[in-house]
Design a protein around this motif. Structure first.
Motif, PDB file in Angstrom:
ATOM      1  N   ALA A   6     -41.369   3.887  -0.522  1.00  0.00           N
ATOM      2  CA  ALA A   6     -41.896   3.415  -1.803  1.00  0.00           C
ATOM      3  C   ALA A   6     -40.896   2.582  -2.588  1.00  0.00           C
ATOM      4  O   ALA A   6     -41.291   1.756  -3.422  1.00  0.00           O
ATOM      5  N   GLY A   7     -39.608   2.786  -2.358  1.00  0.00           N
ATOM      6  CA  GLY A   7     -38.589   2.104  -3.156  1.00  0.00           C
ATOM      7  C   GLY A   7     -38.061   0.825  -2.566  1.00  0.00           C
ATOM      8  O   GLY A   7     -37.196   0.169  -3.151  1.00  0.00           O
ATOM      9  N   THR A   8     -38.573   0.423  -1.402  1.00  0.00           N
ATOM     10  CA  THR A   8     -38.180  -0.828  -0.769  1.00  0.00           C
ATOM     11  C   THR A   8     -39.449  -1.587  -0.372  1.00  0.00           C
ATOM     12  O   THR A   8     -40.562  -1.154  -0.666  1.00  0.00           O
ATOM     13  N   SER A   9     -39.291  -2.695   0.327  1.00  0.00           N
ATOM     14  CA  SER A   9     -40.448  -3.470   0.775  1.00  0.00           C
ATOM     15  C   SER A   9     -40.963  -3.023   2.137  1.00  0.00           C
ATOM     16  O   SER A   9     -41.790  -3.703   2.749  1.00  0.00           O
ATOM     17  N   LEU A  10     -40.501  -1.879   2.613  1.00  0.00           N
ATOM     18  CA  LEU A  10     -40.906  -1.382   3.931  1.00  0.00           C
ATOM     19  C   LEU A  10     -42.424  -1.219   4.031  1.00  0.00           C
ATOM     20  O   LEU A  10     -43.041  -1.643   5.014  1.00  0.00           O
ATOM     21  N   VAL A 135     -28.635 -10.361  -4.764  1.00  0.00           N
ATOM     22  CA  VAL A 135     -28.853  -9.951  -6.158  1.00  0.00           C
ATOM     23  C   VAL A 135     -29.724 -10.909  -6.973  1.00  0.00           C
ATOM     24  O   VAL A 135     -29.937 -10.659  -8.160  1.00  0.00           O
ATOM     25  N   SER A 136     -30.244 -11.959  -6.397  1.00  0.00           N
ATOM     26  CA  SER A 136     -31.010 -12.924  -7.192  1.00  0.00           C
ATOM     27  C   SER A 136     -32.471 -12.493  -7.337  1.00  0.00           C
ATOM     28  O   SER A 136     -32.995 -11.765  -6.501  1.00  0.00           O
ATOM     29  N   PRO A 137     -33.164 -12.956  -8.387  1.00  0.00           N
ATOM     30  CA  PRO A 137     -34.605 -12.688  -8.522  1.00  0.00           C
ATOM     31  C   PRO A 137     -35.429 -13.465  -7.503  1.00  0.00           C
ATOM     32  O   PRO A 137     -36.625 -13.224  -7.357  1.00  0.00           O
ATOM     33  N   THR A 138     -34.782 -14.374  -6.792  1.00  0.00           N
ATOM     34  CA  THR A 138     -35.499 -15.151  -5.786  1.00  0.00           C
ATOM     35  C   THR A 138     -35.869 -14.277  -4.598  1.00  0.00           C
ATOM     36  O   THR A 138     -37.032 -14.133  -4.243  1.00  0.00           O
ATOM     37  N   LYS A 139     -34.841 -13.651  -3.981  1.00  0.00           N
ATOM     38  CA  LYS A 139     -35.090 -12.776  -2.826  1.00  0.00           C
ATOM     39  C   LYS A 139     -34.052 -11.659  -2.716  1.00  0.00           C
ATOM     40  O   LYS A 139     -33.861 -11.112  -1.632  1.00  0.00           O
ATOM     41  N   GLY A 140     -33.391 -11.326  -3.792  1.00  0.00           N
ATOM     42  CA  GLY A 140     -32.271 -10.396  -3.718  1.00  0.00           C
ATOM     43  C   GLY A 140     -32.636  -9.013  -3.218  1.00  0.00           C
ATOM     44  O   GLY A 140     -33.561  -8.371  -3.726  1.00  0.00           O
ATOM     45  N   LEU A 141     -31.910  -8.547  -2.214  1.00  0.00           N
ATOM     46  CA  LEU A 141     -32.134  -7.217  -1.652  1.00  0.00           C
ATOM     47  C   LEU A 141     -32.023  -6.141  -2.714  1.00  0.00           C
ATOM     48  O   LEU A 141     -32.928  -5.314  -2.895  1.00  0.00           O
ATOM     49  N   PHE A 142     -30.893  -6.120  -3.438  1.00  0.00           N
ATOM     50  CA  PHE A 142     -30.670  -5.079  -4.434  1.00  0.00           C
ATOM     51  C   PHE A 142     -31.398  -5.365  -5.749  1.00  0.00           C
ATOM     52  O   PHE A 142     -31.540  -4.465  -6.581  1.00  0.00           O
ATOM     53  N   PHE A 143     -31.867  -6.584  -5.929  1.00  0.00           N
ATOM     54  CA  PHE A 143     -32.654  -6.903  -7.115  1.00  0.00           C
ATOM     55  C   PHE A 143     -34.025  -6.256  -7.021  1.00  0.00           C
ATOM     56  O   PHE A 143     -34.518  -5.681  -7.999  1.00  0.00           O
ATOM     57  N   TYR A 144     -34.648  -6.348  -5.840  1.00  0.00           N
ATOM     58  CA  TYR A 144     -35.988  -5.790  -5.661  1.00  0.00           C
ATOM     59  C   TYR A 144     -35.969  -4.361  -5.110  1.00  0.00           C
ATOM     60  O   TYR A 144     -36.996  -3.687  -5.140  1.00  0.00           O
ATOM     61  N   ALA A 145     -34.836  -3.920  -4.611  1.00  0.00           N
ATOM     62  CA  ALA A 145     -34.722  -2.542  -4.130  1.00  0.00           C
ATOM     63  C   ALA A 145     -33.378  -1.962  -4.576  1.00  0.00           C
ATOM     64  O   ALA A 145     -32.508  -1.666  -3.746  1.00  0.00           O
ATOM     65  N   PRO A 146     -33.169  -1.793  -5.899  1.00  0.00           N
ATOM     66  CA  PRO A 146     -31.890  -1.273  -6.399  1.00  0.00           C
ATOM     67  C   PRO A 146     -31.577   0.124  -5.885  1.00  0.00           C
ATOM     68  O   PRO A 146     -30.418   0.553  -5.909  1.00  0.00           O
ATOM     69  N   LEU A 147     -32.591   0.821  -5.404  1.00  0.00           N
ATOM     70  CA  LEU A 147     -32.377   2.143  -4.832  1.00  0.00           C
ATOM     71  C   LEU A 147     -31.384   2.103  -3.668  1.00  0.00           C
ATOM     72  O   LEU A 147     -30.663   3.073  -3.413  1.00  0.00           O
ATOM     73  N   LEU A 148     -31.326   0.966  -2.986  1.00  0.00           N
ATOM     74  CA  LEU A 148     -30.445   0.848  -1.831  1.00  0.00           C
ATOM     75  C   LEU A 148     -28.973   0.794  -2.219  1.00  0.00           C
ATOM     76  O   LEU A 148     -28.103   0.977  -1.358  1.00  0.00           O
ATOM     77  N   LEU A 149     -28.674   0.556  -3.488  1.00  0.00           N
ATOM     78  CA  LEU A 149     -27.280   0.657  -3.931  1.00  0.00           C
ATOM     79  C   LEU A 149     -26.781   2.084  -3.766  1.00  0.00           C
ATOM     80  O   LEU A 149     -25.617   2.310  -3.406  1.00  0.00           O
TER      81      LEU A 149
END
Length: 266
Positions: A6-10, A135-149
């Motif tokens: 639920a917390g990522t784009s999986l 980290v960008s709003p364009t495609k950032g991994l941690f921007f859209y899934a900060p849970l992965l930090l």
């Protein structure tokens, strides 16, 4: 597992964009980690030939589904070489046998052992878009899934039985990030969040579980962590639905666009 889904784009790439390769790579990566872990837990005296063959087959399939994901078996099967050379050698031979028919087809059709379906388009290693993919709003991994930090931090708190995965993860994440950031279309076209990291979600699961275990020690910290994770998962699901309904742009999202549609319904 719920937080990862639920917390990522999986979930998105297992449903909405399920014909992409990422969900299949996720499954194979999970299978590889499970077999490697089971193999190591048996100990050198109990290692079995079928395990090594299965690990080699899975490694070969990982390469076939997405060629650049060869980094996964290289890092993780290669890490086992620190304990024994038998598994990496046999798994490499079996993996090569699995991959060879595809290479033969490439050669028969084009005269080259490796080809790119993108033609002359390739990598720009001298100008990677690292900030864009992280980290960008364009495609950032941690921007859209900060849970992965939390997952990345969790690798510092791995229990002793899992610490042998810290080194291959530390090698794989930067290498994969650099590869994705150097691709000519580092945005990966019309896609939600960044699909390039979905394949590696099983690795993040290890660190995420470790971080949750660390937070569970103190009752107040456990409660705060639960609340934070629930909110991040809710935000991730909401933004996924925004993407499904066209509220969130499919590509080239700017900070101004993101702010405009943030928490806006459809």
């Amino acid at each position: 597992l719920v937080a990862l889904l639920a917390g990522t784009s999986l979930f998105h790439y297992a449903t909405f964009d399920s014909v992409w390769s990422h969900a299949f790579s996720f499954a194979l990566c999970s299978a590889l980690l499970e077999r490697l872990d089971a193999h190591l837990r048996r100990g050198a005296e109990a290692w079995r030939l079928p395990d090594e063959v299965v690990i080699g087959i899975i490694s070969g399939l990982i390469v076939l589904v997405r060629h650049t994901n060869a980094l996964i078996p290289i890092c993780f099967v290669g890490a086992v070489a620190l304990r024994t050379r038998r598994l990496p050698i046999l798994a490499t031979v079996v993996g090569a046998i699995v991959v060879m028919p595809q290479l033969w087809l490439y050669h028969r059709a084009t005269g080259h052992w490796l080809i790119s379906s993108y033609g002359s388009l390739g990598f720009t290693f001298d100008s990677p878009h690292l900030a864009g993919v992280l980290v960008s709003p364009t495609k950032g991994l941690f921007f859209y899934a900060p849970l992965l930090l939390a997952a990345v931090a969790g690798f510092w708190w791995l229990p002793p039985a899992l610490r042998h995965w810290r080194l291959p993860f530390a090698a794989l994440l930067p290498a994969n990030t650099y590869l994705i950031a150097s691709w000519w279309d580092w945005l990966f076209g019309a896609s939600h969040a960044h699909p390039g990291f979905v394949d590696f979600s099983p690795l993040f699961a290890i660190g995420l579980a470790s971080a949750f275990a660390r937070a569970a020690v103190a009752p107040r910290l456990r409660l705060a962590t639960t609340a934070a994770v629930a909110m991040l998962c809710a935000l991730s699901i909401f933004q996924m639905l925004q993407y499904w309904h066209g509220t969130l742009p499919m590509s080239d999202v700017t900070w101004a666009q993101y702010k405009q549609v943030f928490l806006r319904g459809w």
